[in-house]
Enzyme design. Structure first.
Site, PDB file in Angstrom:
ATOM      1  N   CYS A   1       4.907  49.529  84.990  1.00 29.15           N
ATOM      2  CA  CYS A   1       5.042  50.642  85.946  1.00 29.15           C
ATOM      3  C   CYS A   1       5.674  51.911  85.386  1.00 29.15           C
ATOM      4  CB  CYS A   1       5.829  50.177  87.167  1.00 29.15           C
ATOM      5  SG  CYS A   1       4.865  49.082  88.199  1.00 29.15           S
TER       6      CYS A   1
HETATM    7  P1  NAD Z   1      -2.233  43.644  88.356  1.00 29.55           P
HETATM    8  O1  NAD Z   1      -2.960  44.253  87.248  1.00 29.55           O
HETATM    9  O2  NAD Z   1      -1.237  42.551  88.097  1.00 29.55           O
HETATM   10  O3  NAD Z   1      -3.247  43.116  89.452  1.00 29.55           O
HETATM   11  C1  NAD Z   1      -4.304  43.847  89.960  1.00 29.55           C
HETATM   12  C2  NAD Z   1      -5.340  42.865  90.477  1.00 29.55           C
HETATM   13  O4  NAD Z   1      -6.377  43.595  91.114  1.00 29.55           O
HETATM   14  C3  NAD Z   1      -5.994  42.023  89.383  1.00 29.55           C
HETATM   15  O5  NAD Z   1      -5.893  40.657  89.717  1.00 29.55           O
HETATM   16  C4  NAD Z   1      -7.444  42.485  89.375  1.00 29.55           C
HETATM   17  O6  NAD Z   1      -8.352  41.452  89.052  1.00 29.55           O
HETATM   18  C5  NAD Z   1      -7.602  42.931  90.827  1.00 29.55           C
HETATM   19  N1  NAD Z   1      -8.697  43.863  91.039  1.00 29.55           N
HETATM   20  C6  NAD Z   1      -9.122  44.871  90.253  1.00 29.55           C
HETATM   21  N2  NAD Z   1     -10.155  45.501  90.804  1.00 29.55           N
HETATM   22  C7  NAD Z   1     -10.395  44.890  91.992  1.00 29.55           C
HETATM   23  C8  NAD Z   1     -11.335  45.086  93.023  1.00 29.55           C
HETATM   24  N3  NAD Z   1     -12.255  46.041  92.970  1.00 29.55           N
HETATM   25  N4  NAD Z   1     -11.292  44.258  94.093  1.00 29.55           N
HETATM   26  C9  NAD Z   1     -10.375  43.256  94.162  1.00 29.55           C
HETATM   27  N5  NAD Z   1      -9.459  43.033  93.210  1.00 29.55           N
HETATM   28  C10 NAD Z   1      -9.461  43.844  92.150  1.00 29.55           C
HETATM   29  O7  NAD Z   1      -1.500  44.859  89.121  1.00 29.55           O
HETATM   30  P2  NAD Z   1      -0.073  44.868  89.812  1.00 29.55           P
HETATM   31  O8  NAD Z   1       0.984  44.873  88.774  1.00 29.55           O
HETATM   32  O9  NAD Z   1      -0.034  43.882  90.922  1.00 29.55           O
HETATM   33  O10 NAD Z   1      -0.110  46.356  90.438  1.00 29.55           O
HETATM   34  C11 NAD Z   1      -0.966  46.694  91.494  1.00 29.55           C
HETATM   35  C12 NAD Z   1      -0.616  48.097  91.966  1.00 29.55           C
HETATM   36  O11 NAD Z   1       0.725  48.119  92.465  1.00 29.55           O
HETATM   37  C13 NAD Z   1      -0.638  49.161  90.856  1.00 29.55           C
HETATM   38  O12 NAD Z   1      -1.040  50.365  91.412  1.00 29.55           O
HETATM   39  C14 NAD Z   1       0.806  49.237  90.413  1.00 29.55           C
HETATM   40  O13 NAD Z   1       1.114  50.488  89.842  1.00 29.55           O
HETATM   41  C15 NAD Z   1       1.525  49.036  91.728  1.00 29.55           C
HETATM   42  N6  NAD Z   1       2.869  48.443  91.597  1.00 29.55           N
HETATM   43  C16 NAD Z   1       3.109  47.461  90.675  1.00 29.55           C
HETATM   44  C17 NAD Z   1       4.376  46.910  90.577  1.00 29.55           C
HETATM   45  C18 NAD Z   1       4.696  45.856  89.534  1.00 29.55           C
HETATM   46  O14 NAD Z   1       5.893  45.623  89.288  1.00 29.55           O
HETATM   47  N7  NAD Z   1       3.726  45.211  88.918  1.00 29.55           N
HETATM   48  C19 NAD Z   1       5.397  47.340  91.441  1.00 29.55           C
HETATM   49  C20 NAD Z   1       5.094  48.316  92.390  1.00 29.55           C
HETATM   50  C21 NAD Z   1       3.819  48.868  92.467  1.00 29.55           C
END
Ligand code: NAD
Length: 437
Positions: A267
């Site tokens: 992030c």
């Molecule tokens: P991640 O990469 O761990 O997971 C994303 C998931 O989305 C994956 O499993 C992927 O296969 C799936 N995906 C991609 N395209 C898709 C689609 N078209 N339909 C359905 N599923 C789909 O991401 P994350 O770390 O969970 O982060 C998700 C969002 O939240 C990002 O925008 C990130 O910046 C934000 N965020 C992350 C955190 C963190 O600590 N990881 C904290 C706050 C906010």
């Protein structure tokens, strides 16, 4: 009430598992079929404390995991938590979220429901108005605010405490128009998290709140890192005592003042780059944010300079990296400083051995046969000429003179001051502690 969560990564799967464990009727959807299979059988696809336990409770109740978007049609709330990584120029990459909302729009076109779509993914200000809303309206043929709700609902969880943060968030942010859907969303969250403050605002402010949050945290880290560099040149000065003391001032706060090799992870680096790129684009020169980033990059360069100062040329030196995840209690290596450091040291032809209690498999996916993967800390230190402790895994506290006895040169760089109170028979350098010559 039926709830869909789109994207089962750290954010989406944590939310899915927590909601399902409370007995809600939840459908978790991801495009990754293998990932879905694993989750369905009760296995978390990544390490996150308590996630698997929560997931298994959910699977015994009313949780469905699928790659089939058509199931969204009966849902009342649809959370979107698809990834928003960065492009090579630092700008935000929206292709995954565009695909996700396109799929939702297509299903909405045939649905009789008037659901609320809540975007949890981090997106730069304007994305809801200019990208997500037009896609949803075009694909569904329906009007936002009348036939379906659209709300910005940024997420603030931290990896390694994702379940706790999902169960007990410090705030709920709801961005969008003041419609019946906003009222419904507010009532849903007040029941789910009684006593948690809810900020209701417009889309662009909600989007900006997330970037304000993360850029402030990054600023705190670069601030303490810069002070730690000053301390290193004051014999006997100790950055932890300073951080602990200024952290007691309520205007400052104790968290995110842990000096180290710089911030990494999925992030902070990407959100900082996206905000800088966005600010540049709209004509605001983000001087402070640029300095925060530069300070962060310098932190790793300082480690390399120290190695070169002590070992001379890095080529063919055996260097051990302890901890490759971006922080303890996770196996996530995305944008980890350790990974970046290894890449730089490999370019200088160092021989790298690594050890991490949880992140070996993910590190292997990046470096394959280019580095050595040790089975234990002692194994990793065998014949090493330099050991660098990157993050504070609890296991590293046990390191002592016995564990380093087979190092070829007992030279240790402790980025987290884990061993600073031990009498080590070694050339020991701790980030943020002024060395007494
Ligand atoms: P991640 O990469 O761990 O997971 C994303 C998931 O989305 C994956 O499993 C992927 O296969 C799936 N995906 C991609 N395209 C898709 C689609 N078209 N339909 C359905 N599923 C789909 O991401 P994350 O770390 O969970 O982060 C998700 C969002 O939240 C990002 O925008 C990130 O910046 C934000 N965020 C992350 C955190 C963190 O600590 N990881 C904290 C706050 C906010």
């Amino acid at each position: 009430m039926k709830i869909a969560v789109i994207g089962l990564g750290f954010v989406g799967l944590s939310l899915t598992s927590v909601l399902a464990s409370k007995g809600n009727n939840v459908i978790g959807i991801d495009v990754d079929v293998e990932k879905c299979k694993k989750i369905r059988s009760g296995i978390a696809p990544f390490f996150e404390p308590d996630l698997e336990k929560m997931l298994r409770i959910g699977l015994k109740k009313k949780l469905t995991i699928t790659d089939d978007f058509s199931l969204v049609k009966d849902c009342d709330m649809i959370f979107v938590a698809a990834g928003t990584p960065q492009k090579s120029n630092g700008a935000i990459e929206l292709s995954m979220i565009k695909k996700a909302v396109t799929s939702i729009g297509r299903v909405l076109a045939k649905s009789k429901k008037s659901p609320i779509v809540l975007i949890k993914s981090t997106v730069i200000p304007g994305t809801m108005q200019n990208v997500i809303l037009p896609i949803l309206e075009r694909r569904s043929g329906k009007k936002a605010g009348r036939e379906f709700g659209l709300i910005s609902n940024p997420e603030f969880l931290q990896e390694s405490s994702a379940i706790r943060d999902t169960k007990f968030p410090h705030v709920i942010v709801l961005g969008g128009y003041q419609t019946k859907f906003m009222k419904k969303a507010k009532s849903f969250f007040s029941k789910l998290h009684p006593n948690v403050s809810i900020t209701i605002t417009n889309h662009q402010t909600a989007e900006m709140i997330k970037y304000a949050n993360n850029s402030f945290l990054a600023t705190k880290i670069s601030f303490i890192n810069q002070l730690s560099n000053i301390c290193q040149n004051i014999p006997g000065a100790n950055i932890d005592d300073i951080a602990k003391t200024i952290g007691l001032d309520p205007r400052i706060g104790a968290l995110f003042l842990n000096a180290g090799p710089g911030y990494g992870g999925s992030c902070l680096p990407k959100d900082m780059k996206a905000l800088i790129n966005f600010a540049d684009r709209i004509g605001t020169n983000p001087t402070l944010l640029n300095a925060v980033e530069k300070t962060n990059q310098n932190q790793m360069e300082n480690i390399i300079s120290l190695i070169e100062k002590k070992l001379g040329k890095i080529a063919s030196k055996r260097i051990t990296i302890l901890g490759t995840a971006f922080k303890p209690n996770t196996d996530d290596v995305r944008d980890s400083i350790a990974i970046e450091l290894i890449k730089k040291l490999l370019k200088k032809k160092a021989k790298i051995t690594i050890y991490d209690p949880k992140a070996m498999r993910n590190t292997m996916k990046i470096f394959e046969g280019k580095i050595v993967y040790a089975k234990s800390i002692t194994d990793a230190l065998n014949k090493s000429q330099c050991a660098i402790m990157m993050i504070h895994w609890k296991q590293f506290e046990a390191l002592n003179n016995n564990s380093i006895k087979h190092m070829k040169r007992k030279f240790i760089i402790d980025c987290r001051r884990i061993l600073s109170k031990k009498e080590l028979d070694a050339e020991y350098y701790a980030i943020g502690i002024g060395k007494k010559e």
